[in-house]
Design an enzyme around this catalytic site. Structure first.
Site, PDB file in Angstrom:
ATOM      1  N   ASP A 124       0.894  -1.156   0.000  1.00  0.00           N
ATOM      2  CA  ASP A 124       0.000   0.000   0.000  1.00  0.00           C
ATOM      3  C   ASP A 124       0.934   1.208   0.000  1.00  0.00           C
ATOM      4  OD1 ASP A 124      -1.485   2.195   0.687  1.00  0.00           O
ATOM      5  OD2 ASP A 124      -2.759   1.113   2.124  1.00  0.00           O
ATOM      6  N   LEU A 125       0.921   1.962  -1.070  1.00  0.00           N
ATOM      7  CA  LEU A 125       1.945   2.998  -1.250  1.00  0.00           C
ATOM      8  C   LEU A 125       1.808   4.166  -0.281  1.00  0.00           C
ATOM      9  CD1 LEU A 125       2.353   3.024  -5.132  1.00  0.00           C
ATOM     10  CD2 LEU A 125       3.699   1.823  -3.409  1.00  0.00           C
ATOM     11  N   LYS A 144       7.351   9.910 -17.645  1.00  0.00           N
ATOM     12  CA  LYS A 144       6.512  11.061 -17.920  1.00  0.00           C
ATOM     13  C   LYS A 144       5.026  10.706 -17.770  1.00  0.00           C
ATOM     14  CE  LYS A 144       5.061  12.169 -22.204  1.00  0.00           C
ATOM     15  NZ  LYS A 144       3.977  11.296 -22.635  1.00  0.00           N
ATOM     16  N   ASP A 190       1.497  16.057 -23.962  1.00  0.00           N
ATOM     17  CA  ASP A 190       1.762  14.622 -24.140  1.00  0.00           C
ATOM     18  C   ASP A 190       2.963  14.362 -25.058  1.00  0.00           C
ATOM     19  OD1 ASP A 190       1.042  11.915 -23.653  1.00  0.00           O
ATOM     20  OD2 ASP A 190       0.075  11.796 -25.619  1.00  0.00           O
ATOM     21  N   HIS A 192       8.790  14.723 -26.003  1.00  0.00           N
ATOM     22  CA  HIS A 192       9.402  13.998 -27.127  1.00  0.00           C
ATOM     23  C   HIS A 192       9.876  14.942 -28.239  1.00  0.00           C
ATOM     24  CE1 HIS A 192       7.799  10.691 -24.970  1.00  0.00           C
ATOM     25  NE2 HIS A 192       6.603  10.662 -25.518  1.00  0.00           N
TER      26      HIS A 192
HETATM   27  C1  BG6 Z   1       3.594   8.534 -25.126  1.00  0.00           C
HETATM   28  C2  BG6 Z   1       2.283   9.269 -25.195  1.00  0.00           C
HETATM   29  O1  BG6 Z   1       4.529   9.276 -24.405  1.00  0.00           O
HETATM   30  O2  BG6 Z   1       4.083   8.309 -26.429  1.00  0.00           O
HETATM   31  C3  BG6 Z   1       1.276   8.509 -26.032  1.00  0.00           C
HETATM   32  O3  BG6 Z   1       1.754   9.456 -23.887  1.00  0.00           O
HETATM   33  C4  BG6 Z   1       1.859   8.158 -27.379  1.00  0.00           C
HETATM   34  O4  BG6 Z   1       0.079   9.265 -26.205  1.00  0.00           O
HETATM   35  C5  BG6 Z   1       3.229   7.510 -27.232  1.00  0.00           C
HETATM   36  O5  BG6 Z   1       0.976   7.278 -28.040  1.00  0.00           O
HETATM   37  C6  BG6 Z   1       3.904   7.327 -28.577  1.00  0.00           C
HETATM   38  O6  BG6 Z   1       5.054   6.546 -28.418  1.00  0.00           O
HETATM   39  P1  BG6 Z   1       5.613   5.681 -29.620  1.00  0.00           P
HETATM   40  O7  BG6 Z   1       6.920   5.156 -29.119  1.00  0.00           O
HETATM   41  O8  BG6 Z   1       4.604   4.605 -29.882  1.00  0.00           O
HETATM   42  O9  BG6 Z   1       5.754   6.624 -30.776  1.00  0.00           O
END
Ligand code: BG6
Length: 481
Positions: free
Chosen positions: A86-87, A142, A229, A234
């Site tokens: 249980d965290l 993330k 996101d 990314h």
């Molecule tokens: C994640 C996002 O970080 O990267 C997702 O939260 C997304 O929404 C995913 O689908 C894409 O990752 P990849 O490696 O499949 O391009």
């Protein structure tokens, strides 16, 4: 080297969809050091044997070539253990500490594959229980925060328990082979460096397109949106890799110092710049890969009338001597025509044409997905007498073919780096905070904008305004060229 890898969120989506398959591949490739234990931690009661069966069943969803045989799984599963926790309970962390101490492994990696809202409480409890000795590292997935203030708060709590070297922030795009190849291309070869600047490059486009929709993650996605996101992490990480100065060494901090400088050089957004240089969109029903698919608002767990963006295209600049005036376009979206992640470096046209025919400029395409490769687009003369005309041709390097058996997936690479304490591919807290600082004015401007996202049909490349954004500079997205 003996290790204990503890996966918090041991029955969660990330663990069985990404981490376990990656760990199994590492095991199969002989990369997982001997004498390791993998401990999954979650809320419900189950035995080691039950957990091993649970993971085994989930391997059925993995592509066939990556599925274990019974014999392989039996050997791999020998490393898997399960523990109920249980965290919120300090006693449970003390129990975990005792489990870890009893073995005394050389390295302990604590991977937080839980819902991000638990990061502060888990990090604080880990620290309080003494699970932060120098041979221990914590890995955070993330999203880390939803804006600058919340990211800082998480970092403050993490820092109270762990040093910067012990806290590894994952951006799984940095684990993709194409990203390492980008470093190799730029800093292992002298060929491109003289051209890698404003004098030769007209613009750079980073596209992270997905054909999938939000699937079952409607509630999470609606609180997040494409900017948080995909762009804040990314896309910006890729941009730093493209734009950074050559680091003085290959050390993690030398690289991350250069990446941070790029983030600090990004042109800040004003409210007018957001209106002019950022396009947000939301998919409506349409057709992807021949299949009719619903619009975002019809997806499961998406609130009625949501203004969440599923597409973003933006134009920015890196304000330094190398890049002044060169547009960097970033674009990401769900329900695009294809899963397609690539960076396109568009070079300038010849200053004075002497050949008739096409005037397409050279471009270098760094492909991340679906395949991993490099294309250099040139113009060549096609013989045949008469007037010499030029036609586009490309030099095409397929890394998957070139290095066939040695390709390593993103999570596999990052997990092995976490165990070995190699920090190059993890994001430092100051990089992450600077990325939030840069996107915040966009979030702020959108809050006050009642127009909301522009609609686009699922299966298209986003709203027409995204094409106009690039056309304004006399250019076009790769698929329109
Ligand atoms: C994640 C996002 O970080 O990267 C997702 O939260 C997304 O929404 C995913 O689908 C894409 O990752 P990849 O490696 O499949 O391009």
């Amino acid at each position: 080297m003996s290790f204990d890898l503890v996966l918090f969120g041991g029955t969660g989506d990330l663990t069985w969809r990404k981490l376990m398959p990656a760990l199994f591949q590492a095991f199969r490739h002989g990369k997982l050091p001997d004498g390791g234990r993998i401990l999954a931690v979650a809320r419900d009661e189950r035995s080691d044997a039950e957990y091993r069966d649970y993971i085994r069943a989930r391997f059925a969803g993995v592509e066939e070539a990556k599925q274990p045989s019974d014999e392989e799984y039996a050997r791999f599963a020998g490393m898997l253990h399960y523990r109920r926790m249980d965290l919120s309970q300090p006693d449970d962390y003390r129990g975990l500490k005792a489990w870890v101490d009893a073995r005394g492994a050389d390295t302990v990696v604590l991977f937080l594959a839980t819902s991000p809202h638990l990061f502060p409480v888990v990090c604080a409890q880990l620290g309080a229980a003494g699970l932060n000795a120098p041979h221990m590292r914590v890995v955070l997935e993330k999203p880390l925060g939803h804006d600058l203030a919340s990211a800082r708060e998480i970092n403050r709590i993490v820092r109270a328990a762990y040093t910067e070297e012990q806290a590894l922030r994952i951006d799984h795009y940095l684990g993709k082979p194409a990203v390492q190849n980008l470093m190799a291309l730029r800093f292992g070869n002298a060929l491109f460096e003289p051209l890698w600047r404003r004098e030769s490059i007209a613009n750079i486009q980073i596209t992270l397109a997905e054909s999938i929709g939000v699937g079952t993650r409607g509630d999470f996605y609606d609180r997040t949106g494409a900017l948080r996101d995909m762009i804040q992490n990314h896309a910006l990480q890729l941009l730093t890799m493209i734009a950074m100065e050559p680091p003085s060494t290959g050390d993690a901090d030398a690289i991350r110092d250069e990446k941070l400088k790029v983030l600090k050089s990004l042109k800040p957004f004003t409210a007018e710049a957001v209106a002019r240089d950022v396009v947000r969109g939301q998919y409506k029903a349409g057709t992807v890969g021949g299949q009719r698919v619903p619009g975002y608002l019809e997806e499961d767990k998406v609130p009625a009338g949501s203004a969440c963006e599923t597409f973003v295209a933006l134009r920015t600049e890196v304000q330094n001597w190398r890049w002044a005036g060169v547009p960097f376009y970033l674009r990401t979206g769900k329900r695009m025509p294809a899963r397609d992640a690539q960076i396109v470096v568009n070079f300038r046209e010849v200053p004075h044409p002497i050949f008739p025919g096409t005037r397409a400029a050279n471009k270098l395409v760094i492909k991340l997905q679906p395949e991993d490769g490099l294309e250099l687009h040139l113009l060549a003369a096609k013989g045949g007498g008469g007037e010499e005309r030029l036609y586009p041709v490309s030099l095409d390097l397929d890394f998957d073919k070139a290095f066939a058996s040695e390709r390593v997936g993103g999570y596999e690479r990052l997990l092995m780096d976490a165990l070995a304490g190699r920090l190059n591919l993890f994001v430092r807290s100051d990089e992450q905070e600077q990325a939030w600082r840069w996107v915040e004015p966009v979030l702020h401007a959108w809050r006050g904008d009642t127009l909301g996202p522009r609609p686009y049909a699922a299966g298209s490349w986003g709203p027409a305004a995204a094409s106009a954004l690039v056309a304004r500079d006399g250019s076009a997205w790769a698929e329109e060229q």
